[in-house]
Structures are given as structure tokens and as C-alpha cells.
Write a protein that holds these residues in place. Sequence first.
Motif, PDB file in Angstrom:
ATOM      1  N   LEU A   1       1.249  -5.760  13.327  1.00  0.00           N
ATOM      2  CA  LEU A   1       1.010  -4.922  12.154  1.00  0.00           C
ATOM      3  C   LEU A   1       0.080  -5.647  11.189  1.00  0.00           C
ATOM      4  CD1 LEU A   1       4.640  -3.668  11.425  1.00  0.00           C
ATOM      5  CD2 LEU A   1       2.765  -2.334  12.372  1.00  0.00           C
ATOM      6  N   GLY A   2      -0.525  -4.889  10.294  1.00  0.00           N
ATOM      7  CA  GLY A   2      -1.401  -5.480   9.302  1.00  0.00           C
ATOM      8  C   GLY A   2      -0.621  -6.234   8.226  1.00  0.00           C
ATOM      9  N   LEU A   3      -1.289  -7.167   7.607  1.00  0.00           N
ATOM     10  CA  LEU A   3      -0.677  -7.950   6.535  1.00  0.00           C
ATOM     11  C   LEU A   3      -0.211  -7.051   5.394  1.00  0.00           C
ATOM     12  CD1 LEU A   3       0.012 -10.788   5.486  1.00  0.00           C
ATOM     13  CD2 LEU A   3      -2.289 -10.883   4.515  1.00  0.00           C
ATOM     14  N   GLU A   4      -0.926  -5.970   5.168  1.00  0.00           N
ATOM     15  CA  GLU A   4      -0.592  -5.045   4.084  1.00  0.00           C
ATOM     16  C   GLU A   4       0.804  -4.451   4.248  1.00  0.00           C
ATOM     17  OE1 GLU A   4      -3.323  -4.844   5.976  1.00  0.00           O
ATOM     18  OE2 GLU A   4      -4.892  -5.457   4.575  1.00  0.00           O
ATOM     19  N   ALA A   5       1.182  -4.143   5.498  1.00  0.00           N
ATOM     20  CA  ALA A   5       2.511  -3.563   5.750  1.00  0.00           C
ATOM     21  C   ALA A   5       3.610  -4.556   5.383  1.00  0.00           C
ATOM     22  CB  ALA A   5       2.640  -3.145   7.218  1.00  0.00           C
ATOM     23  N   PHE A   6       3.449  -5.805   5.799  1.00  0.00           N
ATOM     24  CA  PHE A   6       4.461  -6.816   5.479  1.00  0.00           C
ATOM     25  C   PHE A   6       4.499  -7.104   3.980  1.00  0.00           C
ATOM     26  CE2 PHE A   6       3.420  -7.726   9.952  1.00  0.00           C
ATOM     27  CZ  PHE A   6       4.673  -7.587  10.499  1.00  0.00           C
ATOM     28  N   ALA A   7       3.328  -7.230   3.376  1.00  0.00           N
ATOM     29  CA  ALA A   7       3.271  -7.506   1.937  1.00  0.00           C
ATOM     30  C   ALA A   7       3.920  -6.382   1.140  1.00  0.00           C
ATOM     31  CB  ALA A   7       1.823  -7.711   1.496  1.00  0.00           C
ATOM     32  N   SER A   8       3.662  -5.154   1.539  1.00  0.00           N
ATOM     33  CA  SER A   8       4.243  -4.010   0.834  1.00  0.00           C
ATOM     34  C   SER A   8       5.763  -3.999   0.955  1.00  0.00           C
ATOM     35  CB  SER A   8       3.659  -2.716   1.395  1.00  0.00           C
ATOM     36  OG  SER A   8       4.250  -1.606   0.780  1.00  0.00           O
ATOM     37  N   LYS A   9       6.272  -4.244   2.142  1.00  0.00           N
ATOM     38  CA  LYS A   9       7.723  -4.218   2.369  1.00  0.00           C
ATOM     39  C   LYS A   9       8.421  -5.316   1.565  1.00  0.00           C
ATOM     40  CE  LYS A   9      11.273  -2.618   4.694  1.00  0.00           C
ATOM     41  NZ  LYS A   9      11.571  -1.206   4.831  1.00  0.00           N
ATOM     42  N   TYR A  10       7.905  -6.545   1.682  1.00  0.00           N
ATOM     43  CA  TYR A  10       8.549  -7.662   0.984  1.00  0.00           C
ATOM     44  C   TYR A  10       8.377  -7.561  -0.533  1.00  0.00           C
ATOM     45  CZ  TYR A  10       9.730  -9.765   5.403  1.00  0.00           C
ATOM     46  OH  TYR A  10      10.276  -9.998   6.640  1.00  0.00           O
ATOM     47  N   ALA A  11       7.245  -7.061  -0.977  1.00  0.00           N
ATOM     48  CA  ALA A  11       7.041  -6.877  -2.419  1.00  0.00           C
ATOM     49  C   ALA A  11       8.025  -5.855  -2.969  1.00  0.00           C
ATOM     50  CB  ALA A  11       5.606  -6.442  -2.700  1.00  0.00           C
ATOM     51  N   SER A  12       8.283  -4.791  -2.217  1.00  0.00           N
ATOM     52  CA  SER A  12       9.217  -3.774  -2.716  1.00  0.00           C
ATOM     53  C   SER A  12      10.641  -4.333  -2.796  1.00  0.00           C
ATOM     54  CB  SER A  12       9.165  -2.514  -1.867  1.00  0.00           C
ATOM     55  OG  SER A  12       9.858  -2.648  -0.666  1.00  0.00           O
ATOM     56  N   VAL A  13      11.019  -5.181  -1.843  1.00  0.00           N
ATOM     57  CA  VAL A  13      12.354  -5.798  -1.892  1.00  0.00           C
ATOM     58  C   VAL A  13      12.459  -6.711  -3.117  1.00  0.00           C
ATOM     59  CG1 VAL A  13      13.909  -7.431  -0.734  1.00  0.00           C
ATOM     60  CG2 VAL A  13      12.794  -5.635   0.591  1.00  0.00           C
ATOM     61  N   LEU A  14      11.429  -7.521  -3.347  1.00  0.00           N
ATOM     62  CA  LEU A  14      11.448  -8.422  -4.511  1.00  0.00           C
ATOM     63  C   LEU A  14      11.361  -7.642  -5.819  1.00  0.00           C
ATOM     64  CD1 LEU A  14       9.215 -11.401  -3.311  1.00  0.00           C
ATOM     65  CD2 LEU A  14      11.706 -11.329  -3.501  1.00  0.00           C
ATOM     66  N   ALA A  15      10.556  -6.593  -5.843  1.00  0.00           N
ATOM     67  CA  ALA A  15      10.402  -5.796  -7.070  1.00  0.00           C
ATOM     68  C   ALA A  15      11.693  -5.073  -7.446  1.00  0.00           C
ATOM     69  CB  ALA A  15       9.266  -4.792  -6.908  1.00  0.00           C
ATOM     70  N   ASP A  16      12.541  -4.779  -6.458  1.00  0.00           N
ATOM     71  CA  ASP A  16      13.839  -4.171  -6.756  1.00  0.00           C
ATOM     72  C   ASP A  16      14.753  -5.133  -7.506  1.00  0.00           C
ATOM     73  OD1 ASP A  16      13.118  -1.813  -5.529  1.00  0.00           O
ATOM     74  OD2 ASP A  16      14.196  -2.234  -3.650  1.00  0.00           O
TER      75      ASP A  16
END
Length: 162
Positions: A26-41
Motif C-alpha cells: 500500500l502507499g505511504l499515504e494509507a498508513f499515514a492516514s490510518k495512524y494519524a487518525s488513531v493518534l488524533a483521536d
Amino acid sequence: MSLFCPSWIYSAICALTAQRYLGESLGLEAFASKYASVLADRYSDINYEMVLDTSESYLRHLMDAGVEDASEILESYAFHRIAFDKNGTPRKIKGFFSSSLDGLKTQEVSAEAAAKEFKPFIYMYRTKPELAMPAGWTWGAIEDGDWLKEMPDLDVSFLDGI
């Protein structure tokens, strides 16, 4: 009251983001988006662009250094950020009344600073074999790690990057 992300959590998650990108299709964007959303929560200061920028910087530093074991270096960096304080003493996540996973009252995370801290680790890793992650260590072994233990097992799909 909004709480801020500790830099050690942020750096470890960005290293995990880059590592998963190297090991999966998968692209880096997919991982960054997923982990950022977990941290942003959990923390008010984290967003997608920060995680993406820092993870890209980690990968760029690894490429510039010409390493062949990039995934191992990222794993070892995440391990050291999780397991040890900056002064080298073992990190204690839970105290009597609080947990360092709860967040901080002042912001200490900066995408630029996180990228700068990673670069010297690459070169130290080459000269100090003791910096390698211990055999058999996993994120699941984090004592009092609560939600942090589950980070490598998060399901990420290409839709996360959209």
C-alpha cells in the motif's frame, strides 16, 4: 482540556508507518492516514500531514544513508523510543496515578524535530550492535502499553489513503 502527544509515541508511530510501507503493498499515504487518525483521536496536536511528512523524512534519511536493512533500523528505532527515555533509562509508562499514554499538557511534537532525531540513530545503529531490537520483541510486549500494543496490527486498506 486538550492533551498533546508525547514525542516518543509520535516517533515510534512514524517509524512503524514507514516500516509497514516498506513491507506491504500500500502507499505511504494509507498508513499515514490510518495512524494519524488513531493518534488524533487521543491527542489534539497530531494530523495526517505531520505523520506523512515525518515518515517520508525517515525513509529519505534511510535512502540517503544507503542502508539495506531499513526495516530493521525502523523497528529498532521504534523499540528504543518506546523502551527508553532520552537519557537511556528504561521507560515506565504507568505510574501510580497516571500513564504517559494519557498525553501532555504542553506540546512537544514537531515533524521537523522528529526527522532530525532519527538521522543520527541510523549511523549509531551501524556502529553499535546493541541498538538492534532484541530478538523476539514485539509491540505486544510493551508493559502497560494498552492501545499502543495494537498499532502494528491495525487493518489498513487503500481506502485509508483517499
